[in-house]
Write a protein that holds these residues in place. Structure first.
Motif, short mmCIF file in Angstrom:
data_model
loop_
_atom_site.label_atom_id
_atom_site.label_comp_id
_atom_site.label_asym_id
_atom_site.label_seq_id
_atom_site.Cartn_x
_atom_site.Cartn_y
_atom_site.Cartn_z
N GLU A 81 0.85 -1.19 0.00
CA GLU A 81 0.00 0.00 0.00
C GLU A 81 0.88 1.23 0.00
O GLU A 81 2.02 1.19 0.45
CB GLU A 81 -0.96 0.00 1.18
N ARG A 82 0.32 2.30 -0.54
CA ARG A 82 1.01 3.58 -0.56
C ARG A 82 0.50 4.43 0.59
O ARG A 82 -0.69 4.46 0.87
CB ARG A 82 0.76 4.31 -1.88
N ARG A 83 1.44 5.13 1.23
CA ARG A 83 1.12 6.04 2.34
C ARG A 83 1.89 7.32 2.16
O ARG A 83 3.00 7.30 1.62
CB ARG A 83 1.52 5.42 3.69
N PRO A 84 1.35 8.45 2.64
CA PRO A 84 2.12 9.69 2.57
C PRO A 84 3.40 9.57 3.41
O PRO A 84 3.40 8.96 4.47
CB PRO A 84 1.19 10.74 3.17
N ASP A 85 4.48 10.16 2.92
CA ASP A 85 5.74 10.18 3.66
C ASP A 85 5.60 11.23 4.76
O ASP A 85 5.37 12.41 4.46
CB ASP A 85 6.89 10.55 2.72
N PRO A 86 5.72 10.85 6.03
CA PRO A 86 5.55 11.83 7.10
C PRO A 86 6.60 12.93 7.09
O PRO A 86 6.38 14.02 7.62
CB PRO A 86 5.64 10.99 8.38
N ASP A 87 7.75 12.66 6.45
CA ASP A 87 8.81 13.66 6.38
C ASP A 87 8.63 14.62 5.20
O ASP A 87 9.25 15.68 5.18
CB ASP A 87 10.18 12.98 6.28
N ASP A 88 7.84 14.23 4.22
CA ASP A 88 7.62 15.06 3.04
C ASP A 88 6.26 14.69 2.46
O ASP A 88 6.14 13.71 1.72
CB ASP A 88 8.74 14.81 2.01
N ARG A 89 5.25 15.45 2.77
CA ARG A 89 3.88 15.13 2.39
C ARG A 89 3.67 15.05 0.88
O ARG A 89 2.67 14.53 0.42
CB ARG A 89 2.89 16.14 3.00
N ARG A 90 4.61 15.58 0.10
CA ARG A 90 4.50 15.47 -1.36
C ARG A 90 4.92 14.09 -1.84
O ARG A 90 4.57 13.68 -2.95
CB ARG A 90 5.37 16.53 -2.05
N ALA A 91 5.67 13.38 -1.04
CA ALA A 91 6.20 12.06 -1.42
C ALA A 91 5.32 10.95 -0.87
O ALA A 91 4.54 11.15 0.06
CB ALA A 91 7.63 11.90 -0.91
N VAL A 92 5.49 9.78 -1.46
CA VAL A 92 4.71 8.60 -1.06
C VAL A 92 5.67 7.49 -0.67
O VAL A 92 6.71 7.30 -1.31
CB VAL A 92 3.81 8.14 -2.23
N LEU A 93 5.32 6.77 0.38
CA LEU A 93 6.06 5.58 0.78
C LEU A 93 5.25 4.35 0.40
O LEU A 93 4.02 4.34 0.51
CB LEU A 93 6.30 5.57 2.28
#
Length: 148
Positions: A81-93
């Motif tokens: 699953e994809r989740r927002p990167d908590p360190d950079d909301r523009r990126a996805v983890l």
């Protein structure tokens, strides 16, 4: 291939034996069939934790479009699953789901069981030699990771 018995390390023999072992090892029977790249991504995410797509392109040595397509498919299958990167909301983890982790753990258990059965057919001396080599092989694996 049966390597020559000797004390010093022959890198050519080591490469040949490891290539044959790994080829057989990654193809050990499993109830679920997946591509090598799929299994590699699931393994990476299970053991390293959530990662950006760009990081997966590096670890898996595939192109950005290929990793995006693969992650899309794995997400559709419920394995990541994809989740927002908590360190950079523009990126996805990308992170593995419990279903994806279960595939990795099941394959590992299958391999351990298979290796245990194979080890029973070896002589005590052969089992000892493999056991004695494990720390050096682990160190070589760590060195290879450091080089990347």
């Amino acid at each position: 291939m049966t390597p020559r018995r000797r004390q010093e390390l022959d890198a050519d023999d080591l490469a040949t034996v490891l290539e044959e072992f790994i080829r057989s090892f990654i193809r050990l029977p499993s109830a679920e069939r997946h591509t090598f790249t799929t299994l590699s991504v699931l393994h990476t995410l299970t053991h390293r934790g959530p990662m950006r797509l760009t990081a997966l392109t590096t670890t898996e040595q595939i192109t950005q479009p290929a990793v995006t397509q693969l992650v899309d498919r794995l997400e559709r299958d419920g394995l990541v699953e994809r989740r927002p990167d908590p360190d950079d909301r523009r990126a996805v983890l990308v992170q593995v789901t419990p279903a994806g982790a279960r595939i990795v753990h099941t394959r590992r258990r299958d391999r351990v069981d298979r290796l245990a059965r194979l080890a029973e057919t070896l002589t005590p001396e052969e089992r000892h030699a493999i056991g004695a080599a494990l720390p050096a092989l682990a160190r070589m694996a760590a060195l290879m990771d450091d080089e990347r």
